[in-house]
Structures are given as C-alpha cells and as structure tokens.
Design a protein around this motif. Structure first.
Motif, PDB file in Angstrom:
ATOM      1  N   GLY A 124      35.870  75.786   4.695  1.00  0.00           N
ATOM      2  CA  GLY A 124      35.793  74.352   4.503  1.00  0.00           C
ATOM      3  C   GLY A 124      37.171  73.728   4.358  1.00  0.00           C
ATOM      4  N   ASN A 125      37.222  72.541   3.791  1.00  0.00           N
ATOM      5  CA  ASN A 125      38.483  71.800   3.625  1.00  0.00           C
ATOM      6  C   ASN A 125      39.089  72.154   2.272  1.00  0.00           C
ATOM      7  OD1 ASN A 125      40.553  70.017   3.970  1.00  0.00           O
ATOM      8  ND2 ASN A 125      39.330  68.171   3.670  1.00  0.00           N
ATOM      9  N   ARG A 126      40.256  72.846   2.268  1.00  0.00           N
ATOM     10  CA  ARG A 126      40.745  73.433   1.033  1.00  0.00           C
ATOM     11  C   ARG A 126      42.160  73.026   0.623  1.00  0.00           C
ATOM     12  NH1 ARG A 126      36.937  77.627   0.193  1.00  0.00           N
ATOM     13  NH2 ARG A 126      38.040  78.282  -1.705  1.00  0.00           N
ATOM     14  N   GLY A 127      42.704  71.987   1.249  1.00  0.00           N
ATOM     15  CA  GLY A 127      44.007  71.499   0.818  1.00  0.00           C
ATOM     16  C   GLY A 127      45.099  72.538   0.955  1.00  0.00           C
ATOM     17  N   ASP A 128      45.881  72.736  -0.123  1.00  0.00           N
ATOM     18  CA  ASP A 128      47.025  73.652  -0.089  1.00  0.00           C
ATOM     19  C   ASP A 128      46.690  75.062  -0.571  1.00  0.00           C
ATOM     20  OD1 ASP A 128      48.643  71.637   0.848  1.00  0.00           O
ATOM     21  OD2 ASP A 128      49.405  71.077  -1.138  1.00  0.00           O
ATOM     22  N   GLU A 129      45.445  75.322  -0.890  1.00  0.00           N
ATOM     23  CA  GLU A 129      45.050  76.622  -1.424  1.00  0.00           C
ATOM     24  C   GLU A 129      45.268  77.733  -0.395  1.00  0.00           C
ATOM     25  OE1 GLU A 129      40.973  78.850  -3.081  1.00  0.00           O
ATOM     26  OE2 GLU A 129      40.955  76.710  -2.570  1.00  0.00           O
ATOM     27  N   THR A 130      45.875  78.833  -0.817  1.00  0.00           N
ATOM     28  CA  THR A 130      46.007  80.004   0.060  1.00  0.00           C
ATOM     29  C   THR A 130      44.682  80.758   0.055  1.00  0.00           C
ATOM     30  OG1 THR A 130      48.377  80.202  -0.361  1.00  0.00           O
ATOM     31  CG2 THR A 130      47.249  82.158   0.469  1.00  0.00           C
ATOM     32  N   LEU A 131      44.141  81.002   1.256  1.00  0.00           N
ATOM     33  CA  LEU A 131      42.785  81.524   1.392  1.00  0.00           C
ATOM     34  C   LEU A 131      42.791  82.981   1.821  1.00  0.00           C
ATOM     35  CD1 LEU A 131      41.424  78.374   3.224  1.00  0.00           C
ATOM     36  CD2 LEU A 131      40.975  79.002   0.838  1.00  0.00           C
ATOM     37  N   ALA A 132      42.462  83.861   0.897  1.00  0.00           N
ATOM     38  CA  ALA A 132      42.249  85.272   1.205  1.00  0.00           C
ATOM     39  C   ALA A 132      40.766  85.482   1.492  1.00  0.00           C
ATOM     40  CB  ALA A 132      42.695  86.141   0.038  1.00  0.00           C
ATOM     41  N   GLU A 133      40.427  86.641   2.014  1.00  0.00           N
ATOM     42  CA  GLU A 133      39.033  86.926   2.352  1.00  0.00           C
ATOM     43  C   GLU A 133      38.124  86.887   1.127  1.00  0.00           C
ATOM     44  OE1 GLU A 133      41.629  88.564   5.566  1.00  0.00           O
ATOM     45  OE2 GLU A 133      41.679  88.549   3.365  1.00  0.00           O
ATOM     46  N   SER A 134      38.706  87.082  -0.053  1.00  0.00           N
ATOM     47  CA  SER A 134      37.918  87.050  -1.289  1.00  0.00           C
ATOM     48  C   SER A 134      37.748  85.648  -1.850  1.00  0.00           C
ATOM     49  CB  SER A 134      38.595  87.933  -2.349  1.00  0.00           C
ATOM     50  OG  SER A 134      39.935  87.498  -2.586  1.00  0.00           O
ATOM     51  N   SER A 135      38.389  84.664  -1.236  1.00  0.00           N
ATOM     52  CA  SER A 135      38.273  83.280  -1.714  1.00  0.00           C
ATOM     53  C   SER A 135      36.838  82.788  -1.567  1.00  0.00           C
ATOM     54  CB  SER A 135      39.211  82.365  -0.926  1.00  0.00           C
ATOM     55  OG  SER A 135      40.566  82.725  -1.113  1.00  0.00           O
ATOM     56  N   SER A 136      36.468  81.831  -2.414  1.00  0.00           N
ATOM     57  CA  SER A 136      35.117  81.277  -2.335  1.00  0.00           C
ATOM     58  C   SER A 136      34.921  80.582  -0.990  1.00  0.00           C
ATOM     59  CB  SER A 136      34.897  80.284  -3.478  1.00  0.00           C
ATOM     60  OG  SER A 136      35.810  79.202  -3.381  1.00  0.00           O
ATOM     61  N   LEU A 137      33.670  80.531  -0.557  1.00  0.00           N
ATOM     62  CA  LEU A 137      33.356  79.905   0.719  1.00  0.00           C
ATOM     63  C   LEU A 137      33.196  78.406   0.529  1.00  0.00           C
ATOM     64  CD1 LEU A 137      30.885  82.563   2.151  1.00  0.00           C
ATOM     65  CD2 LEU A 137      33.389  82.503   2.217  1.00  0.00           C
ATOM     66  N   GLY A 138      33.404  77.653   1.620  1.00  0.00           N
ATOM     67  CA  GLY A 138      33.411  76.203   1.532  1.00  0.00           C
ATOM     68  C   GLY A 138      32.075  75.579   1.863  1.00  0.00           C
ATOM     69  N   SER A 139      32.111  74.279   2.067  1.00  0.00           N
ATOM     70  CA  SER A 139      30.914  73.516   2.414  1.00  0.00           C
ATOM     71  C   SER A 139      31.167  72.765   3.712  1.00  0.00           C
ATOM     72  CB  SER A 139      30.568  72.537   1.288  1.00  0.00           C
ATOM     73  OG  SER A 139      31.646  71.634   1.071  1.00  0.00           O
ATOM     74  N   GLY A 140      30.102  72.234   4.267  1.00  0.00           N
ATOM     75  CA  GLY A 140      30.200  71.539   5.542  1.00  0.00           C
ATOM     76  C   GLY A 140      29.505  72.332   6.632  1.00  0.00           C
ATOM     77  N   PHE A 141      29.338  71.710   7.795  1.00  0.00           N
ATOM     78  CA  PHE A 141      28.565  72.321   8.872  1.00  0.00           C
ATOM     79  C   PHE A 141      29.132  73.666   9.309  1.00  0.00           C
ATOM     80  CE2 PHE A 141      28.084  72.798  13.562  1.00  0.00           C
ATOM     81  CZ  PHE A 141      26.749  73.171  13.562  1.00  0.00           C
TER      82      PHE A 141
END
Length: 456
Positions: A124-141
């Motif tokens: 999803g839309n996560r701003g400046d957050e660094t996203l690893a595979e363990s990061s929470s999943l986002g929202s949206g289509f």
C-alpha cells in the motif's frame, strides 16, 4: 531440469524462457492461446493450452516437473480500473494460482519449488517507511489482490514445496506496459515529477527480474516473500530527472496528483503511492544485481532503442535442404502475403551470397515502396543475414538462422528495426507496425509449414 511456466508470452516470461533454454532446461508452457504461443515462443518449448478463466479449468499435469514458475496475470497498466477490469486483474491472478496449486496437489511427484509473481503493491501507500518482507501489509485494491495472491500460492507449502513469492517493483524496460506509458511524455520533453515527486519508487531492471527468478529456482535457502526490487529505491523526483537525462530531454514540468487522478482514475495509484522496499533478503541469499542503481539501469534500457522479435518453427527437413530453400530469392515471394504485392526486381549476383544486393518492391496499406537489402553475412548451412539499404524503416536487419535439432531443423528469424520519422513514428505508428509484422510473420509461418512440412 524440467520446468512448468505460465505467463511465458509476456515480457518477463519470454526472456525467462530464453534464459532457461540457454541453460539447457526443458520448458513446458501453459497458455491461454496455444497457437499464438507456438508462433512466438522458441520451437524447443512444449506448449499446452489452459485458460483458467474460460472454464472448466481443471488442470491435470501429464509430466513430472522440478520447478513451477507462475507469472500469468492481466497487466495492471492495461487501462482504467473499471469494475470489470479490476475483476480481470483479480481473477487472472487468484483463480489461476488456486487452480495451479490444486493441480500440484493431484500430481504424484511434486516439484521442489514454486515461484509465483506478486508485487510491491502489497504494502500500500507507506510514505518514507523502509519495507522489508516482514513489514505489515497495506490496504487498497492492489494490496488486497497481492495479499490473496500470496495466500493462494502459500498453499503449496503444505505439500512440502518451497514457495517464493516475488514482490516485483516497477519493471524498467520500454516494452513493460507501465514504464512504456510513463516514459512517453519524457520522450516529447513533457515529462516531470508527479504528485509532488516525494513518493518512493521501488523499481528493478528487466534483466535483474529474470536473473532473480533463476536465482530463486536454484537457491533452496530462499523462500517465502521476497522483494524483487533494486537495493536503491528513489523518490519520484529523482527518478524523473534520471529518466529525462536518459531520454536526453529537459525535465521541468510538475504534474499535480489530482490531474493524474482525473486522467487515470484509481489506476493512478501505480505512480502516486509511496513504497520504499528493501532488497536485503535477496542480497543476503547471495543475489547480485547487475543494475543496482537507477542511472545504470536506465542506461541499459536506453541502450536497447531498437525494437525486435524472434520467431522459430520446426521443419522436418535436413538443414542443407532448408538453407537452400531460404537462400533462393524467388522463395521470398512464396512466403510473403499476397496483399503486399512483393516482387523481386533485381539481384546483383546469380545466387544469394555475401555481398548480394536485392532490390524489390512491395505495397504497405496501398502505399508502394522500393526496398534494397544487402546480404552482409552468408554462412551455409547455419544462416545468413540481410540489412536494409533503402526502404520504409529507419533501420531493418533480419537474421536467418538454422539449427539441427534431432531429425529436424529449427528455423529462426531474428529481426531488429527502428521506426521511421523518429518520435512521430514511435508514438503514432509503432502499434500498427507491430500488428503488421505479427500478421506477416504468421503468414510466413503457415507457408513454411505448408511448403516444407507437407508430406512428400
């Protein structure tokens, strides 16, 4: 190794097939259109028709496979996200994955690995957050589609099959649908940062995507979700500047996000959402990116300005006989569509050889052309090549290759071309030229089949 592959006629899949065959692997392709795939994929591929959306879509695997790679899915950049188009995006991924996993459940011998495509849109839309595979999943289509996609793929783990879900970022290649649309305004010096330009873009060069798929097959320590993105994501502002430099065009515009929403609707999420994905998991497994930074990645893409394609078919004749057929100028008329009014006017030598110049005329959509070609390579019986000296293209080169394969011969046509009229031709003519060339080479294929594979 024996591999089963879906999505083989797409950009990533077609390059993957090429690399697998170069490694000496056996490849079986599942496709919605077996005749089209058979005409565009290498002759050494085995093609099976399977359309999970047409129904009934039960799939029974008739061979034992060491690996399965599932890349099929409607392009998210194929149009506005209407309700019907979103359903196509969803069903082409979720249903096909579910049915493929069910087929693996019924298989007597299971593959050791199942590599399935996914996308960084899962965050999803996560701003400046660094996203690893363990990061929470986002929202949206897109996040919801990717979440269910990976859920269906993960079912193979209960079968003791290693699963790799590659969360692919923006693929950099002029043939990639999203990047092709994104780069067009830059070619016309109308490109610029979008929606403020501060959103992070996670991207990957096409060559590295395919390399990572092969790495995922080979490295048993790699499993679960894997970000298929470069180790150096960039903000949209920097991406736009580098794309302008690569296209040798100034970048001075700023496109408001609201304007893009009006033009693209919900599909504007593809360029407005911010995803700063980390490539640490891929790197920790020993993977090395050939194009880790945006400058080198775009330089590689822009070095391949010419369009091209390869067509292959198998002919049940000795290679010497096949070469003789294609090296006779009069046979060109026999394998060219009649509506082109193709006629050889002159050859500079009695037979085709290195240095021969061929002059001929033809008609494209009622417009007459004179075409002169020069034979610059002539190597019996393995092949020859001709290059346009004068004609409708800015550049045209056709390599004719012949390869012995058992008791048959593989006929391979490699074509590279540049559109006339520069950007005008690229923008307004390329679509029609591609359709024309597909039709011309489809006719060529049918004539070769009739002339060389007909019973004696």
């Amino acid at each position: 190794m024996n591999l089963l592959l879906t999505g083989a006629t797409g950009l990533i899949g077609s390059l993957l097939v090429q690399k697998l065959l170069e490694r000496g692997e056996r490849v079986t392709v599942l496709t919605r259109d077996a005749s089209r795939a058979g005409a565009t994929l290498p002759a050494k591929c085995r093609v099976m028709e399977w359309d999970p959306l047409a129904g009934p879509a039960t799939l029974d695997l008739d061979e034992e496979y060491d690996a399965v790679v599932h890349l099929a899915g409607e392009s998210v950049a194929g149009g506005r996200w209407s309700a019907s188009f979103k359903n196509k995006i969803y069903q082409s991924r979720i249903l096909s994955t579910r049915l493929l996993v069910e087929a693996l459940k019924r298989a007597e011998r299971k593959p050791s690995v199942f590599v399935c495509a996914s996308a960084v849109g899962i965050y999803g839309n996560r701003g400046d957050e660094t996203l690893a595979e363990s990061s929470s999943l986002g929202s949206g289509f897109l996040a919801e589609v990717c979440r269910e996609w990976e859920y269906e793929a993960a079912a193979v783990e209960a079968l003791d099959i290693r699963r790799v879900s590659l969360r692919v970022g923006l693929v950099l290649d002029f043939e990639a649908p999203a990047f092709e649309k994104m780069s067009l305004p830059f070619k016309w010096a109308l490109g610029g940062s979008i929606g403020g330009g501060q959103q992070w873009m996670s991207w990957i060069n096409l060559q590295d995507v395919v390399k990572l798929i092969l790495h995922s097959i080979d490295h048993t320590e790699l499993q679960g979700a894997v970000n298929a993105t470069s180790p150096n994501p960039v903000r949209n502002e920097e991406f736009s500047q580098m794309l302008g430099i690569s296209c040798k065009r100034p970048v001075f515009l700023e496109i408001p996000g609201i304007a893009l929403r009006v033009l693209m609707g919900q599909s504007a999420d593809l360029v407005l959402t911010s995803q700063r994905a980390s490539a640490e998991k891929a790197l920790a497994s020993g993977f090395e990116f050939d194009y880790p930074d945006i400058r080198s990645a775009l330089k590689e893409v822009c070095s391949r300005r010419r369009h091209g394609f390869v067509r292959e078919q198998r002919v049940n004749r000795p290679i010497e006989e096949v070469f003789d057929f294609f090296s006779r100028a009069e046979n060109l008329e026999r394998i060219t569509p009649k509506e082109l009014n193709f006629k050889i006017l002159r050859t500079s030598t009695p037979g085709i050889e290195k240095g021969t110049i061929l002059d001929y005329r033809l008609s494209l959509h009622g417009i007459p052309f004179h075409w002169s070609s020069h034979i610059d390579q002539f190597n019996p019986p393995s092949g020859f090549s001709d290059e346009q000296m004068r004609g409708p293209y800015a550049y045209w080169r056709h390599e004719h290759e012949f390869e012995v394969d058992g008791d048959s011969t593989i006929v391979r046509d490699k074509v590279q071309y540049e559109m006339p009229l520069g950007l005008l031709g690229e923008t307004f003519g390329l679509y029609f030229v591609r359709k024309d060339l597909d039709r011309i080479f489809a006719y060529r294929r049918s004539q070769i089949e009739a002339l060389l594979n007909a019973p004696s």
